[in-house]
Write an enzyme that holds these catalytic residues in place. Structure first.
Site, mmCIF file in Angstrom:
data_model
loop_
_atom_site.group_PDB
_atom_site.id
_atom_site.type_symbol
_atom_site.label_atom_id
_atom_site.label_comp_id
_atom_site.label_asym_id
_atom_site.label_seq_id
_atom_site.Cartn_x
_atom_site.Cartn_y
_atom_site.Cartn_z
ATOM 1 N N HIS A 199 -9.155 -3.788 -1.660
ATOM 2 C CA HIS A 199 -8.126 -3.006 -0.964
ATOM 3 C C HIS A 199 -8.469 -1.516 -1.012
ATOM 4 C CE1 HIS A 199 -3.768 -2.080 0.062
ATOM 5 N NE2 HIS A 199 -4.243 -0.905 -0.350
ATOM 6 N N GLU A 200 -8.788 -1.018 -2.220
ATOM 7 C CA GLU A 200 -9.058 0.427 -2.356
ATOM 8 C C GLU A 200 -10.313 0.830 -1.588
ATOM 9 O OE1 GLU A 200 -6.772 2.168 -3.249
ATOM 10 O OE2 GLU A 200 -5.639 0.567 -4.219
ATOM 11 N N HIS A 204 -10.025 1.493 2.063
ATOM 12 C CA HIS A 204 -9.523 2.822 2.444
ATOM 13 C C HIS A 204 -10.671 3.786 2.743
ATOM 14 C CE1 HIS A 204 -5.176 2.622 2.001
ATOM 15 N NE2 HIS A 204 -5.276 2.028 0.828
ATOM 16 N N CYS A 225 0.857 -1.185 0.000
ATOM 17 C CA CYS A 225 0.000 0.000 0.000
ATOM 18 C C CYS A 225 0.892 1.233 0.000
ATOM 19 C CB CYS A 225 -0.884 -0.010 1.246
ATOM 20 S SG CYS A 225 -1.967 1.423 1.373
HETATM 21 NI NI NI Z 1 -3.652 1.107 -0.100
#
Ligand code: NI
Length: 169
Positions: free
Chosen positions: A134-135, A138, A92
């Site tokens: 993953h995104e 966030h 990341c």
């Molecule tokens: Ni990330």
């Protein structure tokens, strides 16, 4: 990692095709390209909005990465297609120099819209599904180390992968 802005739930985007939104996306693309990432979420550049971008064509740094179309995704909703998960390595841009083994759903449907408000609805698997999960994490204040099951599978990239690399998101 350590910046409190990365731990917030980001706000829905309510206005599309605005100069502010296009400027944000330009900043995000510049940041992602400069850091050789495969994805970026707005909170990673200090903007608390539900905006992510991702995409990878053939990248010599990550020869094994499946191509993922360049995508702008706003207000995403993810629905796993089944409870099946798989583990793979992630990095990341907000956790530089590290990699960890992270479980993700194998197949997901994601819905949302682009910067013009056009609806997006895709069912994807594998690396594409991993990048989206993953995104979108966030946007809910979740960084991948929080999802690692076994912290022995978390470490410095150059120690874990002395000969190669895995994508950073
Ligand atoms: Ni990330």
């Amino acid at each position: 990692m350590g910046d409190a802005r990365l731990l917030l739930r980001a706000e829905e985007v309510r206005s599309f095709d605005t100069p502010e939104l296009h400027a944000l996306l330009a900043d995000m693309r510049d940041t992602m390209q400069a850091l050789n990432g495969v994805g970026l979420a707005a909170p990673q550049i200090g903007v608390n909005l539900r905006v992510v971008i991702f995409g990878v064509q053939h990248n010599p740094r990550y020869p094994d990465a499946e191509p993922v179309p360049q995508t702008v995704l706003l207000n995403p909703v993810i629905t796993p297609s089944s409870s099946d998960t798989e583990e793979d390595w992630e990095g990341c841009l907000s956790v530089p120099g590290m990699r960890g083994l992270v479980p993700r759903f194998k197949v997901i449907r994601y819905q949302g819209c682009d910067e013009y408000g056009a609806l997006l609805d895709r069912t994807v698997s594998g690396f594409h599904a991993r990048v989206v999960q993953h995104e979108c994490d966030h946007l809910d204040g979740i960084l991948y180390p929080m999802r690692i099951r076994d912290l022995r599978q978390f470490g410095y990239s150059d120690v874990l992968f002395p000969d190669g690399n895995v994508p950073e998101e």
